[in-house]
Design an enzyme around this catalytic site. Structure first.
Site, PDB file in Angstrom:
ATOM      1  N   HIS A   7       0.778  -1.182  -0.097  1.00  8.68           N
ATOM      2  CA  HIS A   7       0.036   0.140  -0.145  1.00  8.68           C
ATOM      3  C   HIS A   7       0.834   1.272   0.045  1.00  8.68           C
ATOM      4  CE1 HIS A   7       0.208  -0.958   4.597  1.00  8.68           C
ATOM      5  NE2 HIS A   7       0.318   0.368   4.426  1.00  8.68           N
ATOM      6  N   HIS A  79       3.906   6.902   3.839  1.00  8.49           N
ATOM      7  CA  HIS A  79       4.750   5.775   3.678  1.00  8.49           C
ATOM      8  C   HIS A  79       4.053   4.864   2.608  1.00  8.49           C
ATOM      9  CE1 HIS A  79       1.728   4.092   6.580  1.00  8.49           C
ATOM     10  NE2 HIS A  79       1.938   3.046   6.016  1.00  8.49           N
ATOM     11  N   GLU A 130       7.578   0.988   5.341  1.00  8.21           N
ATOM     12  CA  GLU A 130       6.894  -0.152   6.045  1.00  8.21           C
ATOM     13  C   GLU A 130       7.054  -1.468   5.459  1.00  8.21           C
ATOM     14  OE1 GLU A 130       2.805   0.210   6.657  1.00  8.21           O
ATOM     15  OE2 GLU A 130       2.489  -1.330   8.147  1.00  8.21           O
TER      16      GLU A 130
HETATM   17  C1  LIG Z   1      -2.329   0.968  10.315  1.00  8.54           C
HETATM   18  C2  LIG Z   1      -1.031   0.068  10.837  1.00  8.54           C
HETATM   19  C3  LIG Z   1       0.036   0.164   9.862  1.00  8.54           C
HETATM   20  C4  LIG Z   1      -0.303  -0.532   8.551  1.00  8.54           C
HETATM   21  O1  LIG Z   1      -0.544  -1.849   8.943  1.00  8.54           O
HETATM   22  O2  LIG Z   1      -0.380  -0.046   7.417  1.00  8.54           O
HETATM   23  C5  LIG Z   1       0.441   1.499   9.549  1.00  8.54           C
HETATM   24  O3  LIG Z   1       0.739   1.856   8.565  1.00  8.54           O
HETATM   25  S1  LIG Z   1       0.636   2.455  11.018  1.00  8.54           S
HETATM   26  C6  LIG Z   1       1.197   4.127  10.452  1.00  8.54           C
HETATM   27  C7  LIG Z   1       1.642   4.908  11.579  1.00  8.54           C
HETATM   28  N1  LIG Z   1       2.841   4.806  12.399  1.00  8.54           N
HETATM   29  C8  LIG Z   1       4.246   4.970  12.018  1.00  8.54           C
HETATM   30  O4  LIG Z   1       4.248   5.918  11.058  1.00  8.54           O
HETATM   31  C9  LIG Z   1       5.195   4.187  12.599  1.00  8.54           C
HETATM   32  C10 LIG Z   1       6.627   4.721  12.271  1.00  8.54           C
HETATM   33  N2  LIG Z   1       6.582   6.019  12.348  1.00  8.54           N
HETATM   34  C11 LIG Z   1       7.670   6.789  13.221  1.00  8.54           C
HETATM   35  O5  LIG Z   1       7.869   6.128  14.191  1.00  8.54           O
HETATM   36  C12 LIG Z   1       7.419   8.161  13.161  1.00  8.54           C
HETATM   37  O6  LIG Z   1       6.356   8.829  12.390  1.00  8.54           O
HETATM   38  C13 LIG Z   1       8.833   8.673  12.560  1.00  8.54           C
HETATM   39  C14 LIG Z   1       8.993   8.247  11.322  1.00  8.54           C
HETATM   40  C15 LIG Z   1       9.997   8.308  13.485  1.00  8.54           C
HETATM   41  C16 LIG Z   1       8.770  10.304  12.569  1.00  8.54           C
HETATM   42  O7  LIG Z   1       8.368  10.790  13.805  1.00  8.54           O
HETATM   43  P1  LIG Z   1       8.415  12.359  14.153  1.00  8.54           P
HETATM   44  O8  LIG Z   1       7.850  12.400  15.519  1.00  8.54           O
HETATM   45  O9  LIG Z   1       7.785  12.943  12.890  1.00  8.54           O
HETATM   46  O10 LIG Z   1       9.918  12.316  14.241  1.00  8.54           O
HETATM   47  P2  LIG Z   1      10.707  13.610  13.762  1.00  8.54           P
HETATM   48  O11 LIG Z   1      10.123  14.940  13.707  1.00  8.54           O
HETATM   49  O12 LIG Z   1      11.990  13.441  14.546  1.00  8.54           O
HETATM   50  O13 LIG Z   1      11.046  13.230  12.296  1.00  8.54           O
HETATM   51  C17 LIG Z   1      12.508  12.738  11.733  1.00  8.54           C
HETATM   52  C18 LIG Z   1      12.700  13.323  10.550  1.00  8.54           C
HETATM   53  O14 LIG Z   1      11.827  12.257   9.509  1.00  8.54           O
HETATM   54  C19 LIG Z   1      10.840  13.098   8.919  1.00  8.54           C
HETATM   55  N3  LIG Z   1       9.746  12.420   8.750  1.00  8.54           N
HETATM   56  C20 LIG Z   1       8.715  12.249   9.680  1.00  8.54           C
HETATM   57  N4  LIG Z   1       7.650  11.491   9.216  1.00  8.54           N
HETATM   58  C21 LIG Z   1       8.116  11.487   7.959  1.00  8.54           C
HETATM   59  C22 LIG Z   1       7.788  10.541   6.794  1.00  8.54           C
HETATM   60  N5  LIG Z   1       6.189  10.003   7.037  1.00  8.54           N
HETATM   61  N6  LIG Z   1       8.123  10.565   5.506  1.00  8.54           N
HETATM   62  C23 LIG Z   1       9.204  11.306   5.346  1.00  8.54           C
HETATM   63  N7  LIG Z   1      10.123  11.985   6.282  1.00  8.54           N
HETATM   64  C24 LIG Z   1       9.333  12.059   7.345  1.00  8.54           C
HETATM   65  C25 LIG Z   1      10.910  14.427   9.569  1.00  8.54           C
HETATM   66  O15 LIG Z   1      10.414  15.244   8.862  1.00  8.54           O
HETATM   67  C26 LIG Z   1      12.110  14.652  10.010  1.00  8.54           C
HETATM   68  O16 LIG Z   1      12.756  15.313   9.084  1.00  8.54           O
HETATM   69  P3  LIG Z   1      13.891  16.635   9.551  1.00  8.54           P
HETATM   70  O17 LIG Z   1      12.906  17.435   9.745  1.00  8.54           O
HETATM   71  O18 LIG Z   1      14.521  16.799   8.108  1.00  8.54           O
HETATM   72  O19 LIG Z   1      14.795  16.019  10.317  1.00  8.54           O
HETATM   73 CO    CO Z   2       0.713   1.324   6.664  1.00  7.42          CO
END
Ligand SMILES: CC[C@@H](C(=O)O)C(=O)SCCNC(=O)CCNC(=O)[C@H](O)C(C)(C)COP(=O)(O)OP(=O)(O)OC[C@H]1O[C@@H](n2cnc3c(N)ncnc32)[C@H](O)[C@@H]1OP(=O)(O)O
Ligand code: CO
Length: 134
Positions: A7, A79, A130
């Protein structure tokens, strides 16, 4: 290691409104909302036959997508989910290659009840990845 694209996920501020656009404007079949407190989101799926679109909104405090929506208030691509046939073997390979596996590194059941893991977006060209064992 990688199988099909399971997905593409889009984070949205209002899941009901986004589902209505997919149904009304795009004529899509949208599943019923699925609250997933263990993931901090509520999701719906649009099954396209060759892959799915997942629409997700934050659920509860501390949702992992809250920060993303603060930066992208109207929503955005969140994602990609790739299928793997052995998530533990995939994890071990990814760790050996220096990729960061998010959380405690243990697979959790995803929306389809299958084990999923997430990989840091900074390791994959700004794309949160993912993997789901199917
Ligand atoms: C429904 C269940 C399952 C499925 O079966 O499909 C799912 O899909 S659940 C979906 C939701 N769960 C998750 O996303 C879990 C994994 N994600 C995480 O742990 C966090 O989202 C993260 C990735 C660690 C980011 O958390 P955040 O609070 O935004 O942390 P930061 O602000 O420190 O982000 C670090 C850095 O990464 C950039 N970022 C954040 N999210 C994304 C993204 N989705 N795509 C691309 N980049 C992302 C964020 O902008 C920061 O960048 P810089 O500012 O340049 O450092
Ligand atoms: Co998902």
């Amino acid at each position: 290691m990688l199988g099909r694209l399971n997905h593409v996920a889009i984070a949205v501020p209002d899941l009901a409104a986004a589902a209505a656009v997919y149904e009304g404007t795009l004529g899509a079949q949208v599943s019923a909302p699925q609250p997933l407190p263990e993931h901090g989101v509520t999701v719906v799926f649009i099954d396209l036959g060759n892959t799915k679109v997942e629409l997700l909104e934050p659920l509860g405090e501390g949702s992992p997508i809250a920060g993303f929506l603060e930066k992208n208030p109207s929503g955005g691509m969140h994602h990609l989910c790739y299928e793997v046939d052995d998530i533990l073997a995939a994890r071990d390979r990814l760790l050996a290659e220096g990729a960061r596996v998010l959380g405690d590194g243990e697979p959790k059941a995803g929306a389809h009840g299958k084990p999923v893991l997430f990989l840091h977006p900074k390791d994959f060209f700004g794309t949160l990845v993912e993997i789901e064992e199917v």
